[in-house]
Write an enzyme that holds these catalytic residues in place. Structure first.
Site, mmCIF file in Angstrom:
data_model
loop_
_atom_site.group_PDB
_atom_site.id
_atom_site.type_symbol
_atom_site.label_atom_id
_atom_site.label_comp_id
_atom_site.label_asym_id
_atom_site.label_seq_id
_atom_site.Cartn_x
_atom_site.Cartn_y
_atom_site.Cartn_z
ATOM 1 N N CYS A 32 0.830 -1.201 0.000
ATOM 2 C CA CYS A 32 0.000 0.000 0.000
ATOM 3 C C CYS A 32 0.870 1.259 0.000
ATOM 4 C CB CYS A 32 -0.922 0.012 1.222
ATOM 5 S SG CYS A 32 -2.260 -1.184 1.097
ATOM 6 N N CYS A 89 -3.413 0.143 -3.359
ATOM 7 C CA CYS A 89 -4.142 0.553 -2.155
ATOM 8 C C CYS A 89 -3.460 1.724 -1.458
ATOM 9 C CB CYS A 89 -4.271 -0.630 -1.191
ATOM 10 S SG CYS A 89 -2.758 -1.588 -0.980
#
Ligand code: N1C
Length: 263
Positions: A82, A163
């Protein structure tokens, strides 16, 4: 009289399949596994080449669909951290110089799938040996060619897997629009951003050192992108000539006036 059986060799406008494609892909596969092991998991490079060539060898090079790559994608998939995804459009060289200098960031070419195919050309033909080394269709000749379909599905899956905070590097020195509707970034990646996974999109619009400064955060196409992202509830920010990238450009242009940050 006998009809001559003339082998009809297809002539496309694009360059032919990269020489030694198999060796390059298998070699890159082993390189990637060695560098990224163990966190990417088990990968079988011979099997990966099998699935890659199944997609296009002895196939009509104008009817390879993105779905045909599904098995290859399954074999090469791995998690993406992420906050590290770096998207780009029309900044291919600069973005990869930047991620080399700042290796936390991950572009599609740093994922296994993108790494295997970066910079290569491939297409098939119906006659032996099933691979066309002379020429391959350009995007304008037919949309469903093996290379275009590959980058479409690879981009889609990279966007879906990303993400947290994501960044995108755009080119502020193009004569046309910096981020056209037809770019893979806007037409494929943005629509597949998952609002439940991605919190924020940071846009960097970077000019060449010495200009022109044709596009910036308040240009038409960048503001259209801003609206598309805000409509889907992503937090948005935009930086003109984001300083860390500027510093990298200035390594090559140290004497340019725009690179004299303090005199
Ligand atoms: O059409 P684009 O840019 O907006 O596509 C770039 C966008 C990036 O964010 C990447 O994640 O889509 C992904 N991507 C690649 O990683 C990639 N590597 C090589 C898309 N295309 C990629 N290529 C080749 O460049 C491919 O042949 C494709 O058609 C071009 C698109 O580049 P662009 O127009 O600058």
């Amino acid at each position: 009289s006998n009809l001559l059986a003339v082998e009809v060799e297809e002539h496309w406008k694009g360059g032919g399949t990269t020489r030694n494609l198999q060796e390059i892909i298998v070699g890159r596969c082993y390189d990637y596994v060695r560098a990224a092991s163990p966190w990417i998991g088990e990968k079988n490079c011979a099997h990966i080449w099998e699935e890659f060539q199944n997609v296009f060898v002895y196939k009509n090079p104008c009817s390879v669909m993105k779905e045909d790559y599904q098995r290859l994608m399954d074999l090469t998939s791995h998690p993406i951290p992420c906050n590290k995804s770096m998207f780009w459009s029309k900044t291919n060289d600069l973005v990869h110089q930047y991620t080399k200098a700042s290796p936390d960031f991950v572009t599609l070419e740093n994922t296994m799938l993108g790494y295997l195919a970066d910079g290569l050309t491939w297409c098939g033909k119906l006659s032996s040996p099933g691979i066309n080394h002379q020429s391959c269709p350009s995007w304008r000749e037919c949309e469903d060619n093996p290379v275009s379909s590959f980058w479409k599905i690879a981009s889609e899956s990279f966007a879906k897997a990303s993400c947290g905070v994501v960044q995108v590097m755009l080119n502020g020195s193009l004569s046309g629009v910096s981020i056209s509707k037809n770019s893979l970034f806007r037409s494929v990646e943005v629509p597949h951003f998952n609002p439940n996974k991605i919190s924020e999109v940071r846009v960097w619009v970077i000019d060449d050192v010495g200009g022109p400064d044709s596009e910036s955060c308040d240009s038409q196409s960048v503001m259209e992108l801003e609206n598309e992202l805000k409509e889907r509830n992503f937090k948005y920010s935009c930086f003109d000539n984001y300083r860390p990238v500027r510093l990298l450009q200035c390594v090559r242009n140290p004497d340019h006036a725009e690179c004299k940050f303090c005199s």
